[in-house]
Scaffold this active site. Structure first.
Site, PDB file in Angstrom:
ATOM      1  N   LYS A  22       0.822  -1.210   0.000  1.00  0.00           N
ATOM      2  CA  LYS A  22       0.000   0.000   0.000  1.00  0.00           C
ATOM      3  C   LYS A  22       0.863   1.271   0.000  1.00  0.00           C
ATOM      4  CE  LYS A  22      -4.038  -2.210   0.671  1.00  0.00           C
ATOM      5  NZ  LYS A  22      -3.643  -3.629   0.758  1.00  0.00           N
TER       6      LYS A  22
HETATM    7  C1  LIG Z   1      -4.263  -4.756   0.273  1.00  0.00           C
HETATM    8  C2  LIG Z   1      -3.444  -5.969   0.223  1.00  0.00           C
HETATM    9  C3  LIG Z   1      -3.701  -6.980  -0.729  1.00  0.00           C
HETATM   10  C4  LIG Z   1      -4.857  -6.904  -1.694  1.00  0.00           C
HETATM   11  O1  LIG Z   1      -4.670  -5.903  -2.659  1.00  0.00           O
HETATM   12  P1  LIG Z   1      -5.932  -5.351  -3.507  1.00  0.00           P
HETATM   13  O2  LIG Z   1      -5.404  -4.220  -4.275  1.00  0.00           O
HETATM   14  O3  LIG Z   1      -6.947  -4.940  -2.477  1.00  0.00           O
HETATM   15  O4  LIG Z   1      -6.421  -6.473  -4.333  1.00  0.00           O
HETATM   16  C5  LIG Z   1      -2.844  -8.064  -0.769  1.00  0.00           C
HETATM   17  N1  LIG Z   1      -1.822  -8.179   0.093  1.00  0.00           N
HETATM   18  C6  LIG Z   1      -1.546  -7.240   1.033  1.00  0.00           C
HETATM   19  C7  LIG Z   1      -0.406  -7.452   1.960  1.00  0.00           C
HETATM   20  C8  LIG Z   1      -2.340  -6.106   1.117  1.00  0.00           C
HETATM   21  O5  LIG Z   1      -2.064  -5.179   2.045  1.00  0.00           O
END
Ligand SMILES: *Cc1c(COP(=O)(O)O)cnc(C)c1O
Length: 495
Positions: A112
């Site tokens: 993120k």
């Molecule tokens: C948010 C997240 C995901 C999923 O990603 P999306 O964009 O919501 O599909 C997968 N792994 C981790 C560690 C995340 O923080």
């Protein structure tokens, strides 16, 4: 042709990238989508010369043409600096034909950060250019990682406040502690008595409630979103798929122009959608391998064309993917329906009212580039163990879901295409599950003690951002019911 944004749900109003970023969501509740996909007008050799920041500037500039060169450079260089523990920003770790695109070198140890370290800069610049005078309140529901990354990104950013709602019992110890120790005079963190979907629905309801928004506006506040529904979050994620691809060319794992597969551990469908956008811009991607955990609603959708959220949400060891309503799928539906906003609107209404919708045969045909499968809890543990035993490389639970699904894909299809796995979190963020998978004794230790154990086992340095986390002061202890989100927001804003 200049690029602009419009809603997925039929509102014909056209907005600039600046407005799309500030508003987050369209007036009719739809998501902003670009009018077209810009093309890459540089040669591969030119792209190979670029640093992460050069590439980020080049790609983001194409989607957000209203930003001046200097402004965008400031955004990019402010975001991707020594907050990341490697100058490569998103390095690739290769193990045979499998290449892990490590997206967790930022300040909160999950992917993120790739978008949320730049979004505050993009938002601040957009507000300034639009002479936006109201205070922007960033409202975010988190399954664990978005919240902390958004808090870090927005802390003490002038003209903004940030409020994060997280499922009180649905995140890891480390994730929770990261959030409730958040510093910054404009940050608020609230636990929800419910799961992530409850938090996300509550936040969406707040966004869509006209009276509530009017009331806030009258008091000088505008709501915006740091969830991946904001186009300012999605676009920066397109960059690392190009970067990962170029890295494979550089290390001669692939020839120039050769197609690759990407595997993405998926929750809200944002990360994998960014890969799809990259392909629309010309990146040679063969298969999009969509990996779910036991909340396998997307896997079912890809295999049957039916989206059915009417099932119990399970809490898994990959909590950031414990999601039944994948918001960004709406942008994908828009693409595979040939931009048919009427159809998208109808499906989203069905999803709200009946919890289910089915796409047409024509739309299903467009899914042929996608492979969907899921990993059980046990398979997730096994994947961590196997990768460690084979290569001494330690992956986290989310990346393990991706790896496990990739193994199934290879077994089923026999495809030998070089493959990039989006490695979305550091194993240090999910220490207990990772230690369990590796067969370490965990019963008598708390999650923070396990950080040291994991570091020993893998001979890895403890990432700076979580060193000493257990001793940081807890600054946020608010909890609210899932139907009290609007009241809670008003309380925090003092209205
Ligand atoms: C948010 C997240 C995901 C999923 O990603 P999306 O964009 O919501 O599909 C997968 N792994 C981790 C560690 C995340 O923080």
């Amino acid at each position: 042709m200049s690029l602009y944004y419009r809603s997925t749900r039929g509102d014909k109003k056209i907005v600039s990238s600046l407005e799309a970023i500030v508003k987050g969501i369209a007036d009719d509740g739809g998501l902003y989508v670009p009018s077209h996909f810009p093309n890459i007008d540089k040669t591969l050799s030119e792209l190979l010369e670029m640093s992460y920041n050069d590439l980020a500037f080049y790609i983001i500039n194409k989607f957000f043409p209203e930003f001046d060169k200097e402004e965008l450079l400031e955004c990019v260089n402010g975001a991707y600096d020594d907050k990341f523990d490697t100058q490569l920003i998103a390095p690739v770790e290769s193990k045979g034909d499998t290449h892990f695109l490590e997206l967790y070198h930022g300040p909160t140890l999950a992917f993120k950060d790739m978008a949320l370290s730049i979004l505050p800069y993009l938002l601040k610049t957009s507000m300034k250019k639009l002479n936006h005078s109201k205070e922007v309140v960033i409202l975010t529901a988190t399954s664990g990682d978005t919240g902390k990354a958004a808090l870090e990104g927005f802390k003490d950013v002038e003209g903004t406040k940030i409020i994060v709602f997280y499922p009180e019992k649905g995140v890891s110890e480390v994730q929770k502690r990261q959030m409730i120790t958040q510093e910054g005079s404009n940050t608020y963190v609230v636990g929800i008595k419910g799961n992530f979907d409850d938090a996300q629905n509550g936040v969406k309801e707040a966004f869509n409630n006209i009276d509530f928004n009017k009331e806030l506006e009258n008091k000088g506040f505008d709501l915006s979103s740091a969830n991946s529904i904001n186009i300012g979050r999605l676009v920066p994620q397109v960059v690392y798929y190009f970067y990962g691809y170029l890295n494979l060319v550089k290390k001669s794992a692939i020839k120039k122009g050769e197609k690759i597969n990407v595997v993405v551990p998926t929750g809200n469908f944002g990360n994998i959608l960014a890969a799809y956008y990259a392909k629309k811009m010309g990146l040679p991607i063969n298969k999009f391998i969509c990996a779910s955990n036991e909340n396998n609603v997307l896997c079912d959708f890809i295999n049957t064309g039916k989206y059915d959220r009417k099932r119990e949400l399970k809490l898994t060891v990959s909590p950031s993917m414990d999601i039944l309503i994948s918001s960004n799928l709406e942008r994908f539906l828009y693409e595979i329906s040939n931009n048919n906003d009427g159809i998208v609107k109808e499906m989203m209404n069905r999803l709200t009212e009946e919890g289910i919708y089915t796409i047409s045969e024509e739309m299903r045909e467009k899914l042929s580039d996608f492979y969907g499968n899921f990993a059980t809890e046990e398979e997730t543990y096994e994947a961590i163990k196997k990768v460690y035993e084979d290569t001494k490389y330690i992956i986290d639970t989310h990346t393990a879901v991706a790896y496990s699904v990739y193994e199934k894909y290879v077994k089923e299809i026999g495809d030998k295409t070089q493959t990039l796995i989006a490695s979305t979190a550091s194993p240090f963020k999910f220490t207990r599950s990772v230690c369990d998978a590796l067969g370490l004794e965990t019963d008598d230790y708390n999650d923070f003690q396990l950080i040291y154990k994991l570091s020993e086992k893998g001979n890895l340095n403890i990432p700076l951002p979580i060193k000493g986390l257990e001793n940081k002061e807890i600054l946020h202890d608010r909890v609210c019911d899932k139907d009290e989100i609007k009241e809670s927001i008003k309380n925090l804003l003092g209205i």
